[in-house]
Design an enzyme around this catalytic site. Structure first.
Site, PDB file in Angstrom:
ATOM      1  CG  HIS A  30      -0.319  -0.008   2.549  1.00 51.32           C
ATOM      2  ND1 HIS A  30      -0.788  -0.746   3.610  1.00 51.32           N
ATOM      3  CD2 HIS A  30       0.760   0.647   3.031  1.00 51.32           C
ATOM      4  CE1 HIS A  30      -0.039  -0.554   4.679  1.00 51.32           C
ATOM      5  NE2 HIS A  30       0.922   0.309   4.350  1.00 51.32           N
ATOM      6  CG  HIS A  44       0.549   4.480   7.561  1.00 53.69           C
ATOM      7  ND1 HIS A  44      -0.487   3.723   7.086  1.00 53.69           N
ATOM      8  CD2 HIS A  44       1.680   3.798   7.239  1.00 53.69           C
ATOM      9  CE1 HIS A  44      -0.009   2.630   6.505  1.00 53.69           C
ATOM     10  NE2 HIS A  44       1.293   2.653   6.581  1.00 53.69           N
ATOM     11  CG  HIS A  82       8.704  -1.702   3.737  1.00 54.09           C
ATOM     12  ND1 HIS A  82       7.723  -2.621   3.992  1.00 54.09           N
ATOM     13  CD2 HIS A  82       8.179  -0.505   4.104  1.00 54.09           C
ATOM     14  CE1 HIS A  82       6.639  -2.017   4.466  1.00 54.09           C
ATOM     15  NE2 HIS A  82       6.900  -0.725   4.553  1.00 54.09           N
ATOM     16  CD  GLU A  85       3.087  -1.353   6.505  1.00 47.83           C
ATOM     17  OE1 GLU A  85       2.940  -0.166   6.817  1.00 47.83           O
ATOM     18  OE2 GLU A  85       3.292  -1.730   5.330  1.00 47.83           O
TER      19      GLU A  85
HETATM   20 FE   LIG Z   1       2.475   1.229   5.460  1.00 51.16          FE
END
Ligand SMILES: [Fe+2]
Length: 316
Positions: free
Chosen positions: A12, A59, A193, A240
């Site tokens: 995303h 977020h 990541h 995530e």
């Molecule tokens: Fe994210």
């Protein structure tokens, strides 16, 4: 009765929203990623879900570090987006299914999940970008949503097992929902990541592929990793993947991997897309006793196919 047609896992990253806004889907940098959604579009066009249950992480748009629930469920009939500061256009709103939300909430609390119930809830790019990827160019998204936020930001985070079980509770609730709906379950974020610190830019392709393999065939195997162990292998934001674990948990039938795409890097992240088909274990689980509706469930379809294979009776 509600029927869980399957799950979709997708990254995303905010920069995807910028690429969409600027029409860069065919650029050499973006094309390998966006092409991975061609099969997703075909599958969705064929299955035509009514509702998407979306596991994601906020977020900082709706929750911030001062108040950050481990699990939060939207119970609204509309979910708005606002400017998040990423330089991407504010998204159109998503329609909600508050009745289904309350049904899921009752099951979750009954199963011991002390969730936060949100009758107002802004949804950020972790919802709106996957929606734009799954249903591009549509004036209004063709599904209602139930957003379920999982804290992947502020430690302590829930374990992989806890998120898998969260999804399983949602799956049980969907199986018991008495409205005739087709439901797709979505998990967003990841894969490996890390955005900051000494390991900024960290990507672990080998581990990502292992996670996708095990998610499809044996998600319980992934619960061998603690959150710190998972972050060590996937990066700080790779956690995530908890949203993918919850998505997988909600698939209560027999699961088959129908599609995957893996491309690195997109904005310093490993971009992954996955479709998992869910075939209900038994027609009975969805209240089907007739076996007549060919779109009712996998068991009905299978029994019809088997019946069609039987040799014709030759009159005496
Ligand atoms: Fe994210």
């Amino acid at each position: 009765m509600a029927r869980i047609i399957g799950g979709i896992g997708t990254t995303h990253v905010p920069s995807i929203g910028k690429a969409i806004a600027e029409g860069k889907q065919s650029d050499p940098y973006w094309s390998p990623f966006f092409r991975g959604f061609d099969e997703v579009h075909k599958w969705l066009a064929s299955e035509k879900p009514d509702v998407a249950v979306v596991f994601y992480n906020d977020h900082g748009l709706n929750f911030f570090l001062d108040k950050l629930p481990t699990f939060a469920v939207g119970a609204a009939n509309e979910y708005r987006n606002e400017d998040e500061g990423w330089g991407i256009p504010v998204s159109k709103s998503a329609a909600g299914d508050a009745d289904l939300s309350w049904h899921l909430i009752n099951q979750l609390v009954g199963d011991g999940f002390d969730i936060t119930i949100c009758q107002e809830m802004l949804v950020d790019h972790a919802v709106t970008i996957p929606m734009a990827l799954m249903w591009p160019g549509e004036a209004a998204w063709p599904v209602k949503i139930v957003p379920i936020s999982i804290n992947t930001v502020q430690h302590p985070l829930p374990s992989l097992m806890r998120c898998l079980n969260l999804g399983r509770s949602v799956g049980r609730a969907l199986d018991g929902y008495d409205k005739d709906l087709k439901v797709v379950v979505v998990g967003t974020g990841g894969l490996s990541h890390q955005l900051d610190g000494e390991r900024a830019g960290f990507i672990n392709k080998e581990f990502d592929l292992l996670c996708m393999d095990e998610l499809a065939r044996d998600p319980d195997a992934l619960t061998r990793y603690s959150v710190p162990q998972f972050i060590e292998r996937a990066g700080a934001q790779g956690i995530e993947f908890l949203n993918w674990m919850a998505m997988r948990g909600a698939l209560t039938g027999t699961v088959r991997e129908a599609h995957r795409n893996y491309h690195i890097p997109i904005s310093n992240t490993a971009a992954a897309t996955m479709v998992l088909e869910n075939v209900p274990v038994a027609a009975k689980a969805h209240g089907c006793t007739s076996g007549e509706g060919e779109s009712c469930c996998g068991s009905c379809v299978k029994s019809k196919i088997e019946a069609s294979k039987k040799p014709e009776q030759i009159p005496a």
